[in-house]
Every structure is written in C-alpha cells, then in structure tokens.
Design a protein around this motif. Structure first.
Motif, mmCIF file in Angstrom:
data_model
loop_
_atom_site.group_PDB
_atom_site.id
_atom_site.type_symbol
_atom_site.label_atom_id
_atom_site.label_comp_id
_atom_site.label_asym_id
_atom_site.label_seq_id
_atom_site.Cartn_x
_atom_site.Cartn_y
_atom_site.Cartn_z
ATOM 1 N N ARG A 6 -23.718 -29.540 -16.639
ATOM 2 C CA ARG A 6 -25.148 -29.914 -16.303
ATOM 3 C C ARG A 6 -25.853 -29.224 -15.129
ATOM 4 N N SER A 7 -24.787 -29.117 -14.137
ATOM 5 C CA SER A 7 -25.275 -28.276 -12.883
ATOM 6 C C SER A 7 -25.670 -26.996 -13.166
ATOM 7 N N LEU A 8 -24.865 -26.262 -13.940
ATOM 8 C CA LEU A 8 -25.024 -24.886 -14.232
ATOM 9 C C LEU A 8 -26.580 -24.848 -15.295
ATOM 10 N N ASP A 9 -26.588 -25.824 -15.972
ATOM 11 C CA ASP A 9 -28.086 -25.611 -16.923
ATOM 12 C C ASP A 9 -29.179 -26.076 -15.894
ATOM 13 N N HIS A 10 -28.809 -26.666 -14.759
ATOM 14 C CA HIS A 10 -30.064 -26.805 -13.780
ATOM 15 C C HIS A 10 -30.312 -25.688 -12.716
ATOM 16 N N GLY A 11 -29.323 -25.011 -12.859
ATOM 17 C CA GLY A 11 -29.625 -23.631 -12.222
ATOM 18 C C GLY A 11 -28.719 -23.416 -10.677
ATOM 19 N N ASP A 12 -27.512 -24.356 -10.791
ATOM 20 C CA ASP A 12 -26.761 -24.412 -9.456
ATOM 21 C C ASP A 12 -25.797 -23.233 -9.848
ATOM 22 N N GLN A 13 -26.161 -22.115 -8.898
ATOM 23 C CA GLN A 13 -25.095 -20.953 -9.028
ATOM 24 C C GLN A 13 -23.666 -21.074 -8.807
ATOM 25 N N ASN A 14 -23.360 -22.188 -7.907
ATOM 26 C CA ASN A 14 -21.896 -22.427 -7.485
ATOM 27 C C ASN A 14 -21.269 -23.186 -8.651
ATOM 28 N N ALA A 15 -21.806 -23.713 -9.725
ATOM 29 C CA ALA A 15 -21.051 -24.314 -10.766
ATOM 30 C C ALA A 15 -20.244 -22.906 -11.544
ATOM 31 N N LYS A 16 -20.825 -21.813 -11.418
ATOM 32 C CA LYS A 16 -20.049 -20.689 -12.084
ATOM 33 C C LYS A 16 -18.722 -20.588 -11.562
ATOM 34 N N ILE A 17 -18.625 -20.584 -10.354
ATOM 35 C CA ILE A 17 -17.401 -20.329 -9.835
ATOM 36 C C ILE A 17 -16.431 -21.446 -9.729
#
Length: 56
Positions: A6-17
């Motif tokens: 969900r964080s990734l879907d909302h643009g949180d780049q840290n979620a990737k790592i």
C-alpha cells in the motif's frame, strides 16, 4: 507485506527497499533472493543509495 504494498502504491519510495529486505530475510513472505534482488534493483534505479549496495 500488505502495508508495504500500500505504501508503494501511494508513492513511498522506501517501500521498495523494505520489500526487498522482507524477501531477503523471509519475513512474512517466502525467502527469495531473486525477488529481493529485483526489488533492490528497482530501488537503486530510483536513486536509493542503500539499495545500490545490495543490487550489485
């Protein structure tokens, strides 16, 4: 994992790592080094300096 997605879907780049770390360690997901590397590579391509170290 659900909240990281969900964080990734909302643009949180840290979620990737962070998703990469989940797969690297097998926390809440099956341990999978290939998927972990993929997420680290995606984060590195987005400019994350820590991910660049892991995506070598």
């Amino acid at each position: 994992m659900k909240w990281y997605r969900r964080s990734l879907d909302h643009g949180d780049q840290n979620a990737k790592i962070l998703i990469g770390y989940l797969y690297l360690r097998g926390n809440g997901v099956p341990q999978d080094y290939v998927i972990a590397f993929m997420w680290f590579s995606v984060a590195a391509a987005a400019g994350d300096q820590h991910a660049k170290r892991w995506a070598r």
